[in-house]
Design a protein around this motif. Sequence first.
Motif, PDB file in Angstrom:
ATOM      1  N   GLU A  48       0.820  -1.211   0.000  1.00 28.36           N
ATOM      2  CA  GLU A  48       0.000   0.000   0.000  1.00 28.36           C
ATOM      3  C   GLU A  48       0.859   1.268   0.000  1.00 28.36           C
ATOM      4  OE1 GLU A  48      -2.375  -0.366   3.518  1.00 28.36           O
ATOM      5  OE2 GLU A  48      -3.598  -1.975   2.678  1.00 28.36           O
ATOM      6  N   GLN A  49       1.939   1.250   0.776  1.00 28.54           N
ATOM      7  CA  GLN A  49       2.799   2.431   0.913  1.00 28.54           C
ATOM      8  C   GLN A  49       3.947   2.443  -0.101  1.00 28.54           C
ATOM      9  OE1 GLN A  49       2.112   4.961   3.129  1.00 28.54           O
ATOM     10  NE2 GLN A  49       0.235   3.812   3.458  1.00 28.54           N
ATOM     11  N   ASN A  50       4.099   1.347  -0.853  1.00 34.00           N
ATOM     12  CA  ASN A  50       5.189   1.200  -1.823  1.00 34.00           C
ATOM     13  C   ASN A  50       6.560   1.382  -1.153  1.00 34.00           C
ATOM     14  OD1 ASN A  50       6.277   0.657  -4.343  1.00 34.00           O
ATOM     15  ND2 ASN A  50       6.326   2.827  -4.916  1.00 34.00           N
ATOM     16  N   VAL A  51       6.743   0.640  -0.034  1.00 27.25           N
ATOM     17  CA  VAL A  51       8.002   0.682   0.709  1.00 27.25           C
ATOM     18  C   VAL A  51       8.510  -0.731   0.962  1.00 27.25           C
ATOM     19  CG1 VAL A  51       7.495   2.887   1.845  1.00 27.25           C
ATOM     20  CG2 VAL A  51       6.866   0.748   2.984  1.00 27.25           C
ATOM     21  N   GLY A  52       9.804  -0.857   1.180  1.00 35.99           N
ATOM     22  CA  GLY A  52      10.406  -2.148   1.522  1.00 35.99           C
ATOM     23  C   GLY A  52      10.583  -2.336   3.016  1.00 35.99           C
ATOM     24  N   PRO A  53      10.977  -1.275   3.747  1.00 31.54           N
ATOM     25  CA  PRO A  53      11.144  -1.432   5.192  1.00 31.54           C
ATOM     26  C   PRO A  53       9.994  -0.809   5.984  1.00 31.54           C
ATOM     27  CG  PRO A  53      12.371   0.480   4.472  1.00 31.54           C
ATOM     28  CD  PRO A  53      11.687  -0.102   3.247  1.00 31.54           C
ATOM     29  N   LEU A  54       9.694  -1.408   7.124  1.00 28.05           N
ATOM     30  CA  LEU A  54       8.723  -0.841   8.062  1.00 28.05           C
ATOM     31  C   LEU A  54       9.343  -0.854   9.459  1.00 28.05           C
ATOM     32  CD1 LEU A  54       5.346  -2.644   7.151  1.00 28.05           C
ATOM     33  CD2 LEU A  54       5.922  -0.241   6.735  1.00 28.05           C
ATOM     34  N   PRO A  55       9.432   0.297  10.102  1.00 27.73           N
ATOM     35  CA  PRO A  55       9.858   0.300  11.493  1.00 27.73           C
ATOM     36  C   PRO A  55       8.804  -0.436  12.332  1.00 27.73           C
ATOM     37  CG  PRO A  55      10.013   2.498  10.551  1.00 27.73           C
ATOM     38  CD  PRO A  55       9.252   1.649   9.576  1.00 27.73           C
ATOM     39  N   VAL A  56       9.262  -1.172  13.331  1.00 18.96           N
ATOM     40  CA  VAL A  56       8.369  -1.918  14.203  1.00 18.96           C
ATOM     41  C   VAL A  56       8.291  -1.172  15.536  1.00 18.96           C
ATOM     42  CG1 VAL A  56       7.910  -4.140  15.308  1.00 18.96           C
ATOM     43  CG2 VAL A  56       9.082  -4.069  13.081  1.00 18.96           C
ATOM     44  N   CYS A  57       7.071  -0.813  15.927  1.00 22.85           N
ATOM     45  CA  CYS A  57       6.880  -0.040  17.156  1.00 22.85           C
ATOM     46  C   CYS A  57       5.867  -0.712  18.062  1.00 22.85           C
ATOM     47  CB  CYS A  57       6.392   1.373  16.833  1.00 22.85           C
ATOM     48  SG  CYS A  57       7.605   2.381  15.995  1.00 22.85           S
TER      49      CYS A  57
END
Length: 144
Positions: free
Chosen positions: A30-39
């Motif tokens: 959806e965001q067209n990203v490879g990394p996601l910070p985990v919070c």
Amino acid sequence: MKKLRDVMTKDPTVINAKDSLKAAALKMREQNVGPLPVCDGERLTGIITDRDIVVRAVSQGKDPNGTTVAEAMTGQLEYAFEDEDLSVVAEMMRAKGVRRILALDRNKKLVGIVALSDLLEELAEAEVSETLETISTAPTPAAH
């Protein structure tokens, strides 16, 4: 000199460690990203990439619906502060061998993320601009 805050992607999309890998993959798409910070609420606990999902879960036959982000994420975080000079951040990334870095404020709250390619592009533009300025303001040699 520009600061990390000048080139970072502000307020990156995050995911919770308890979410499924499928949920992470959907957010990435959806965001067209490879990394996601985990919070976990305000606390940064890790980062997960599309590669983590493939290498640490899918390739081992784990079900993305039943496997949590915590099971595939990287817990070791590389970060810099948003007010640091880009050259310092680029050197840090080179020394640690990372392609992206999380940006934190001085209270260690996540405020952004930046990829090495974005940083290098900005540094190259600044160098070219500085070189052009030096050339254009240099005295012209006298004709003989």
